[in-house]
Motif scaffolding. Structure first.
Motif, mmCIF file in Angstrom:
data_model
loop_
_atom_site.group_PDB
_atom_site.id
_atom_site.type_symbol
_atom_site.label_atom_id
_atom_site.label_comp_id
_atom_site.label_asym_id
_atom_site.label_seq_id
_atom_site.Cartn_x
_atom_site.Cartn_y
_atom_site.Cartn_z
ATOM 1 N N ALA A 42 -43.265 -23.031 21.494
ATOM 2 C CA ALA A 42 -43.582 -24.355 20.939
ATOM 3 C C ALA A 42 -42.494 -24.779 19.969
ATOM 4 N N ASP A 43 -41.984 -23.848 19.162
ATOM 5 C CA ASP A 43 -40.884 -24.168 18.247
ATOM 6 C C ASP A 43 -39.652 -24.615 19.016
ATOM 7 N N GLU A 44 -39.376 -23.937 20.123
ATOM 8 C CA GLU A 44 -38.209 -24.308 20.930
ATOM 9 C C GLU A 44 -38.363 -25.720 21.491
ATOM 10 N N LEU A 45 -39.551 -26.043 21.967
ATOM 11 C CA LEU A 45 -39.792 -27.390 22.490
ATOM 12 C C LEU A 45 -39.655 -28.423 21.381
ATOM 13 N N LEU A 46 -40.234 -28.146 20.212
ATOM 14 C CA LEU A 46 -40.133 -29.077 19.086
ATOM 15 C C LEU A 46 -38.680 -29.245 18.643
ATOM 16 N N ASP A 47 -37.917 -28.161 18.620
ATOM 17 C CA ASP A 47 -36.496 -28.243 18.267
ATOM 18 C C ASP A 47 -35.743 -29.137 19.250
ATOM 19 N N ARG A 48 -36.027 -28.965 20.526
ATOM 20 C CA ARG A 48 -35.358 -29.786 21.537
ATOM 21 C C ARG A 48 -35.722 -31.261 21.350
ATOM 22 N N LEU A 49 -36.989 -31.540 21.070
ATOM 23 C CA LEU A 49 -37.412 -32.922 20.815
ATOM 24 C C LEU A 49 -36.729 -33.479 19.566
ATOM 25 N N GLY A 50 -36.620 -32.660 18.525
ATOM 26 C CA GLY A 50 -35.960 -33.094 17.300
ATOM 27 C C GLY A 50 -34.500 -33.444 17.526
ATOM 28 N N LYS A 51 -33.808 -32.651 18.324
ATOM 29 C CA LYS A 51 -32.394 -32.913 18.623
ATOM 30 C C LYS A 51 -32.213 -34.199 19.421
ATOM 31 N N LEU A 52 -33.239 -34.592 20.146
ATOM 32 C CA LEU A 52 -33.204 -35.848 20.904
ATOM 33 C C LEU A 52 -33.697 -37.022 20.060
ATOM 34 N N ASP A 53 -34.000 -36.772 18.791
ATOM 35 C CA ASP A 53 -34.568 -37.769 17.884
ATOM 36 C C ASP A 53 -35.867 -38.342 18.461
ATOM 37 N N GLY A 54 -36.645 -37.453 19.087
ATOM 38 C CA GLY A 54 -37.875 -37.888 19.741
ATOM 39 C C GLY A 54 -39.128 -37.291 19.146
ATOM 40 N N LEU A 55 -39.065 -36.867 17.866
ATOM 41 C CA LEU A 55 -40.214 -36.207 17.250
ATOM 42 C C LEU A 55 -40.425 -36.758 15.846
ATOM 43 N N SER A 56 -41.658 -37.148 15.561
ATOM 44 C CA SER A 56 -42.011 -37.622 14.221
ATOM 45 C C SER A 56 -42.515 -36.463 13.375
ATOM 46 N N ARG A 57 -42.548 -36.675 12.081
ATOM 47 C CA ARG A 57 -43.124 -35.667 11.185
ATOM 48 C C ARG A 57 -44.636 -35.617 11.416
ATOM 49 N N PRO A 58 -45.259 -34.466 11.200
ATOM 50 C CA PRO A 58 -46.724 -34.382 11.340
ATOM 51 C C PRO A 58 -47.413 -35.375 10.408
ATOM 52 N N HIS A 59 -48.519 -35.937 10.874
ATOM 53 C CA HIS A 59 -49.283 -36.890 10.075
ATOM 54 C C HIS A 59 -50.772 -36.569 10.201
ATOM 55 N N LEU A 60 -51.530 -36.930 9.177
ATOM 56 C CA LEU A 60 -52.973 -36.705 9.197
ATOM 57 C C LEU A 60 -53.653 -37.720 10.099
ATOM 58 N N THR A 61 -54.612 -37.246 10.873
ATOM 59 C CA THR A 61 -55.430 -38.162 11.660
ATOM 60 C C THR A 61 -56.563 -38.666 10.774
ATOM 61 N N ILE A 62 -57.069 -39.840 11.078
ATOM 62 C CA ILE A 62 -58.062 -40.481 10.212
ATOM 63 C C ILE A 62 -59.426 -39.802 10.299
ATOM 64 N N ASN A 63 -59.901 -39.551 11.514
ATOM 65 C CA ASN A 63 -61.280 -39.098 11.674
ATOM 66 C C ASN A 63 -61.548 -37.679 11.202
ATOM 67 N N ASP A 64 -60.678 -36.745 11.541
ATOM 68 C CA ASP A 64 -61.007 -35.356 11.235
ATOM 69 C C ASP A 64 -60.021 -34.678 10.301
ATOM 70 N N GLY A 65 -59.020 -35.410 9.823
ATOM 71 C CA GLY A 65 -58.112 -34.859 8.831
ATOM 72 C C GLY A 65 -57.214 -33.736 9.331
ATOM 73 N N ILE A 66 -57.001 -33.644 10.654
ATOM 74 C CA ILE A 66 -56.070 -32.637 11.163
ATOM 75 C C ILE A 66 -54.686 -33.273 11.306
ATOM 76 N N LEU A 67 -53.678 -32.441 11.398
ATOM 77 C CA LEU A 67 -52.331 -32.955 11.585
ATOM 78 C C LEU A 67 -52.043 -33.139 13.072
ATOM 79 N N ALA A 68 -51.417 -34.239 13.364
ATOM 80 C CA ALA A 68 -50.934 -34.518 14.709
ATOM 81 C C ALA A 68 -49.447 -34.800 14.581
ATOM 82 N N GLN A 69 -48.714 -34.617 15.673
ATOM 83 C CA GLN A 69 -47.276 -34.851 15.641
ATOM 84 C C GLN A 69 -46.898 -35.720 16.834
ATOM 85 N N ALA A 70 -46.454 -36.941 16.536
ATOM 86 C CA ALA A 70 -46.111 -37.901 17.582
ATOM 87 C C ALA A 70 -44.727 -37.596 18.159
ATOM 88 N N PHE A 71 -44.562 -37.921 19.440
ATOM 89 C CA PHE A 71 -43.277 -37.724 20.100
ATOM 90 C C PHE A 71 -42.983 -38.901 21.013
#
Length: 143
Positions: free
Chosen positions: A85-114
């Protein structure tokens, strides 16, 4: 002894795409990781995907966030899924295709947009880097 009923099926020609140690069906997140992990251990691996690209619901369905990579541990949000998963996230980051994790409204968990197009590229790179052979709709994917 009663034998079960049978049906007759017409014969057909089935293409053979090779012999593999591991066959993974489905190119969504679980299939990507299973194929990459199998190939990383030296097993010849084919990844079968029904569409002409990888990523599952994140690409085909337009669900452009990863949920479940993060958890609240001792009151602090942190990433708890690593490895490939780290490797996939790194590849997305290098493509400038990954946002920072953000809190979801309903359940307060972190989600990460791509970015969906970046995810398709990163998924291809992940499996090709491991010499996985992706196959979908009668032809090799990506490449």
């Amino acid at each position: 002894m009663n034998l079960p009923a049978t049906i007759s099926e017409p014969s057909r020609r089935t293409p053979v795409h090779g012999e593999f140690d591991v066959v993974v069906v489905g190119g969504g997140p679980a299939g990507l990781m299973a194929a990459a992990a199998a190939a990383r251990t030296g097993h010849s691996t084919i990844l079968l995907e029904r569409y002409g690209f990888l990523g599952g619901a994140g690409t085909a369905g337009g669900l452009s966030t990863f949920c479940g990579l993060h958890a609240k541990v001792h009151g602090e949000h942190r990433q708890v899924i690593h490895g490939l998963a780290d490797e996939l996230l790194d590849r997305l980051g290098k493509l400038d295709g990954l946002s920072r994790p953000h809190l979801t409204i309903n359940d307060g968990i972190l989600a990460q947009a791509f970015d969906i197009s970046s995810y398709k590229i990163a998924a291809d790179e992940l499996v090709y880097a491991r010499s996985v052979r992706p196959l979908g709709q009668g032809a090799t994917l990506g490449g």
